[in-house]
Scaffold this motif. Structure first.
Motif, mmCIF file in Angstrom:
data_model
loop_
_atom_site.group_PDB
_atom_site.id
_atom_site.type_symbol
_atom_site.label_atom_id
_atom_site.label_comp_id
_atom_site.label_asym_id
_atom_site.label_seq_id
_atom_site.Cartn_x
_atom_site.Cartn_y
_atom_site.Cartn_z
ATOM 1 N N SER A 46 -47.561 21.563 97.643
ATOM 2 C CA SER A 46 -46.577 21.898 96.606
ATOM 3 C C SER A 46 -46.515 23.403 96.453
ATOM 4 C CB SER A 46 -46.956 21.243 95.272
ATOM 5 O OG SER A 46 -48.081 21.888 94.694
ATOM 6 N N GLY A 47 -45.623 23.873 95.583
ATOM 7 C CA GLY A 47 -45.509 25.296 95.305
ATOM 8 C C GLY A 47 -45.356 25.546 93.823
ATOM 9 N N GLU A 48 -45.741 26.719 93.388
ATOM 10 C CA GLU A 48 -45.578 27.143 92.000
ATOM 11 C C GLU A 48 -45.132 28.595 91.985
ATOM 12 O OE1 GLU A 48 -45.874 25.352 89.289
ATOM 13 O OE2 GLU A 48 -46.837 23.537 90.099
ATOM 14 N N ALA A 49 -44.410 28.960 90.920
ATOM 15 C CA ALA A 49 -44.007 30.349 90.709
ATOM 16 C C ALA A 49 -44.443 30.774 89.320
ATOM 17 C CB ALA A 49 -42.502 30.511 90.885
ATOM 18 N N TRP A 50 -44.744 32.055 89.156
ATOM 19 C CA TRP A 50 -45.237 32.556 87.878
ATOM 20 C C TRP A 50 -44.972 34.059 87.801
ATOM 21 C CZ3 TRP A 50 -48.022 31.634 92.167
ATOM 22 C CH2 TRP A 50 -48.857 32.642 92.626
ATOM 23 N N GLU A 51 -45.032 34.591 86.584
ATOM 24 C CA GLU A 51 -44.812 36.006 86.343
ATOM 25 C C GLU A 51 -46.138 36.752 86.226
ATOM 26 O OE1 GLU A 51 -42.469 35.949 82.804
ATOM 27 O OE2 GLU A 51 -40.590 35.632 83.877
ATOM 28 N N LEU A 161 -41.730 26.716 98.435
ATOM 29 C CA LEU A 161 -41.334 27.951 97.762
ATOM 30 C C LEU A 161 -39.924 27.833 97.179
ATOM 31 C CD1 LEU A 161 -42.791 30.476 100.355
ATOM 32 C CD2 LEU A 161 -43.656 30.062 98.048
ATOM 33 N N VAL A 162 -39.029 27.189 97.917
ATOM 34 C CA VAL A 162 -37.663 26.992 97.410
ATOM 35 C C VAL A 162 -37.696 26.245 96.086
ATOM 36 C CG1 VAL A 162 -35.464 25.798 97.804
ATOM 37 C CG2 VAL A 162 -36.536 27.100 99.665
ATOM 38 N N ARG A 163 -38.430 25.142 96.025
ATOM 39 C CA ARG A 163 -38.483 24.358 94.791
ATOM 40 C C ARG A 163 -39.127 25.157 93.652
ATOM 41 N NH1 ARG A 163 -40.568 20.774 98.415
ATOM 42 N NH2 ARG A 163 -42.592 20.798 97.332
ATOM 43 N N ALA A 164 -40.128 25.964 94.002
ATOM 44 C CA ALA A 164 -40.866 26.693 92.972
ATOM 45 C C ALA A 164 -40.017 27.741 92.267
ATOM 46 C CB ALA A 164 -42.101 27.352 93.592
ATOM 47 N N ILE A 165 -39.110 28.394 92.998
ATOM 48 C CA ILE A 165 -38.374 29.518 92.408
ATOM 49 C C ILE A 165 -37.053 29.116 91.763
ATOM 50 C CG2 ILE A 165 -39.444 31.166 93.964
ATOM 51 C CD1 ILE A 165 -36.889 31.181 95.626
ATOM 52 N N LEU A 166 -36.608 27.888 91.977
ATOM 53 C CA LEU A 166 -35.327 27.473 91.386
ATOM 54 C C LEU A 166 -35.293 27.664 89.869
ATOM 55 C CD1 LEU A 166 -34.450 24.260 93.448
ATOM 56 C CD2 LEU A 166 -33.424 26.540 93.637
ATOM 57 N N PRO A 167 -36.353 27.342 89.109
ATOM 58 C CA PRO A 167 -36.293 27.549 87.655
ATOM 59 C C PRO A 167 -36.148 29.007 87.241
ATOM 60 C CG PRO A 167 -38.050 26.014 88.217
ATOM 61 C CD PRO A 167 -37.592 26.637 89.498
ATOM 62 N N PHE A 168 -36.398 29.942 88.165
ATOM 63 C CA PHE A 168 -36.275 31.361 87.855
ATOM 64 C C PHE A 168 -34.941 31.932 88.329
ATOM 65 C CE2 PHE A 168 -40.763 30.445 87.767
ATOM 66 C CZ PHE A 168 -41.227 31.181 86.696
ATOM 67 N N GLY A 169 -34.011 31.070 88.710
ATOM 68 C CA GLY A 169 -32.677 31.512 89.090
ATOM 69 C C GLY A 169 -32.557 31.988 90.518
ATOM 70 N N LEU A 170 -33.576 31.762 91.345
ATOM 71 C CA LEU A 170 -33.518 32.156 92.743
ATOM 72 C C LEU A 170 -33.231 30.935 93.612
ATOM 73 C CD1 LEU A 170 -36.502 34.683 92.937
ATOM 74 C CD2 LEU A 170 -34.111 35.088 92.303
ATOM 75 N N THR A 171 -32.896 31.176 94.871
ATOM 76 C CA THR A 171 -32.509 30.107 95.784
ATOM 77 C C THR A 171 -33.243 30.246 97.114
ATOM 78 O OG1 THR A 171 -30.698 31.270 96.927
ATOM 79 C CG2 THR A 171 -30.197 30.277 94.758
ATOM 80 N N LEU A 215 -42.524 38.598 90.008
ATOM 81 C CA LEU A 215 -42.451 37.154 90.097
ATOM 82 C C LEU A 215 -43.138 36.785 91.398
ATOM 83 C CD1 LEU A 215 -41.393 34.354 89.180
ATOM 84 C CD2 LEU A 215 -39.355 34.812 90.585
ATOM 85 N N ALA A 216 -44.111 35.902 91.319
ATOM 86 C CA ALA A 216 -44.845 35.456 92.500
ATOM 87 C C ALA A 216 -44.599 33.970 92.709
ATOM 88 C CB ALA A 216 -46.333 35.715 92.335
ATOM 89 N N ALA A 217 -44.645 33.540 93.957
ATOM 90 C CA ALA A 217 -44.586 32.118 94.289
ATOM 91 C C ALA A 217 -45.581 31.845 95.395
ATOM 92 C CB ALA A 217 -43.186 31.704 94.719
ATOM 93 N N LEU A 218 -46.259 30.717 95.288
ATOM 94 C CA LEU A 218 -47.306 30.361 96.248
ATOM 95 C C LEU A 218 -47.134 28.911 96.670
ATOM 96 C CD1 LEU A 218 -50.043 31.346 97.572
ATOM 97 C CD2 LEU A 218 -51.175 30.222 95.648
#
Length: 280
Positions: A46-51, A161-171, A215-218
């Motif tokens: 899975s992936g996650e994104a965070w500030e 990574l794609v799924r992780a960043i969608l909530p932050f407005g990225l694609t 903004l980081a994603a892993l």
């Protein structure tokens, strides 16, 4: 005189590449001067994104067993500025560790983060030329999987990574070449990229200081510790080799940050040889 290419000087040198080792060494060593501000777990496949606010430290930890993580970074306020793996490879190294910096894309070209802790720094180079924390390769992705093996798989690092960043407005178009944390890689005698089993054990960590709001994603790589092939019939089921990764963001005491300022971009003020005047 020697023809050993390992003794050839680095192509990129200069004062701009120097770091204050006393300052960043204290950031890595004085862990009692930190406060946890957030924590999360990246579950297997899975992936996650965070500030990460500027002036904070982010630690990526192995908690249950060896696991490779694919890391992306963006400037939180302007995601056009993102981690530039190839320039980092030129300015720092193909495999990074403590005191190396992670650089951003043009026209920004400045440090996004500086590595301040790496429990595997002593791994060095093994007998097969393998080293850790790789900028040579990039994320696994479903397009290569389909191209090489005719298999659709939705949990490659690119997709995570794609799924992780969608909530932050990225694609998907914002996902970029990664830093492969805990990954052991190198080039073989035919100059081909190879991957080896990850040596990270529970308690090992890799941490960096945010030089700007990030903004980081892993992604927790679906290959887990990479002890089995990721592609083809032998790589169909590697779940038993997968483990979660832990992410911790720390605030550091103000006195440790005394004198630190956010890095600035180079003051190039040209126009790339272009002119706004019509051709005569």
């Amino acid at each position: 005189m020697t023809n050993n290419p390992r003794l050839t000087e680095a192509a990129y040198q200069g004062d701009a590449l120097e770091v204050d080792r006393d300052f960043y060494g204290r950031l890595g060593e004085l862990t009692d001067a930190r406060t946890v501000v957030s924590e999360l777990t990246v579950e297997i496949r899975s992936g996650e994104a965070w500030e990460i606010p500027a002036g904070h430290i982010c630690r990526i930890s192995s908690v249950e067993g060896p696991q490779v993580g694919d890391l992306n970074l963006w400037n939180r306020n302007d995601p056009r500025e993102r981690f530039w793996a190839s320039r980092t490879r030129q300015l720092q190294a193909a495999h990074v560790s403590t005191f190396d910096r992670l650089w951003s894309t043009l026209p920004f070209l400045r440090p996004m983060a500086t590595i301040v802790g790496d429990t595997l720094a002593d791994y060095g180079e093994d007998s097969e030329g393998g080293r850790l924390h790789d900028t040579l390769g990039t994320r696994c992705d479903p397009y290569v999987s389909q191209m090489l093996n005719g298999v659709d798989f939705d949990y490659h690092c690119h997709s995570n990574l794609v799924r992780a960043i969608l909530p932050f407005g990225l694609t998907e178009f914002d996902v970029h070449d990664v830093l492969n944390v805990f990954q052991c890689t190198g080039l073989n005698d035919d100059d081909e990229y190879f991957m080896k089993t990850c040596p990270a054990q529970p308690g090992d960590y890799f941490e960096f200081f945010a030089e700007q709001d990030l903004l980081a994603a892993l992604s927790a790589c679906p290959g887990g510790d990479l002890s089995q092939p990721m592609f083809g019939e032998d790589g169909d089921d590697t779940a038993e080799n997968c483990h979660p990764l832990k992410v911790t963001v720390y605030a550091v005491s103000d006195d440790l940050l005394e004198g630190w300022t956010e890095p600035q971009s180079p003051r190039y003020r040209g126009a790339h040889g272009l002119s706004s005047q019509p051709w005569s």
